[in-house]
Design an enzyme around this catalytic site. Structure first.
Site, PDB file in Angstrom:
ATOM      1  CG  ASP A 293     -10.996  -2.671  13.168  1.00 27.96           C
ATOM      2  OD1 ASP A 293     -12.027  -3.321  13.164  1.00 27.96           O
ATOM      3  OD2 ASP A 293      -9.954  -3.041  12.732  1.00 27.96           O
TER       4      ASP A 293
ATOM      5  CE  LYS B 226      -8.541  -6.245  11.654  1.00 27.36           C
ATOM      6  NZ  LYS B 226      -9.179  -5.621  13.173  1.00 27.36           N
TER       7      LYS B 226
END
Length: 280
Positions: A108, A68
């Site tokens: 997210d 990420k």
């Protein structure tokens, strides 16, 4: 009109990922019979090579640990939310004349905020706490800011290793208070919302020392075992628990929307996810 596209979830390890279950269920419901979604075991060291092998036939990528943050310098563009959070969990492959560009996004934050709204059921949180100091903690701070909480307490095991989260909070314009993890069990009772961003079983010790009465909403991003030890203890003390699978569902639904350009079929995706978790 493109009728066949590829997408995948990348990470290491990756065999446990439920992203294929969610995305394939969405493709079936949307009638995208020629779309494919796979799981690819890719380390941070392999990421450059994998991205170099993409072409305009790809729609996008889902990223999990440890990619990420590693992906950030490899992208052509990074959307503002992902940039301030400092974490990309979605890469969009956007065709351009003569090739394509890679655009980083963060779903997210959307997933966390949507899951918390389910648990809050219309209530407006005033106080919040985050357990952990990694990339998901940064996304949690952004989600809490969307809900109106900009001064959450953040409990970390090592204050000295929280620099990336401190910098992310500064970019977001939020002002969390950092505390040692050992203080969490004495202070969580006062929080309207608690987000646990620790790996599976990372909060088991805390679960055994929770106060006897709790009133807040817990989102434990770990979803296995189901319920987690922390989730079971939180519910037993009277708190509201939102399982991590709800965050997983909502962030995947936003990825589907971004990659296909269509609203995600949330009900069908949720049904497939529940069936997959029940079968484990």
């Amino acid at each position: 009109m493109v009728t066949s596209r590829r997408a995948a979830v990348l990470g290491h390890p990756i065999a446990h990922s439920l992203s294929p279950v969610l995305h394939r269920a969405a493709y079936r419901a949307l009638g995208l019979d020629r779309w494919r979604y796979t799981a690819e075991d890719v380390t941070a060291e392999d990421l450059v090579r994998f991205l170099a092998g993409l072409d305009a036939g790809w729609a996008g990528l889902s990223l999990t640990m440890p990619l990420k943050q590693a992906v950030l310098p490899l992208l052509d563009h990074v959307q503002p939310l992902a940039e301030v959070v400092g974490a990309v969990n979605t890469v969009l492959v956007q065709p351009e004349r003569g090739g394509y560009s890679l655009v980083g996004a963060n779903t997210d934050v959307h997933g966390i905020a949507a899951a918390l709204r389910e648990g809050l059921a219309g209530r407006v949180p005033v106080t919040a706490a985050v357990l952990g100091g990694g990339a998901t903690a940064a996304s949690s701070l952004a989600a809490l800011a969307e809900l109106g909480v900009t001064d959450a307490l953040v409990y970390v095991r090592s204050l000295g290793r929280s620099g990336a989260l401190v910098r992310a909070a500064h970019r977001m314009g939020v002002a969390p208070q950092f505390r040692g993890y050992e203080r969490a069990h004495d202070e969580l009772a006062g929080a309207d919302v608690v987000i646990a961003t620790l790996p599976p079983h990372g909060a088991d010790e805390l679960a055994a020392t929770l106060p006897g009465t709790l009133r807040g909403v817990l989102l434990d991003v770990a979803y296995e075992p189901r319920p987690t030890a922390l989730g079971a203890a939180w519910a037993a003390a009277g708190g509201t628990v939102v399982g991590g699978e709800r965050m997983l569902l909502h962030q995947a639904a936003e990825q589907v929307r971004l990659m296909t350009g269509r609203p995600a079929p949330l009900e069908q995706m949720a049904g497939a996810l529940d069936a997959a978790l029940a079968a484990r």
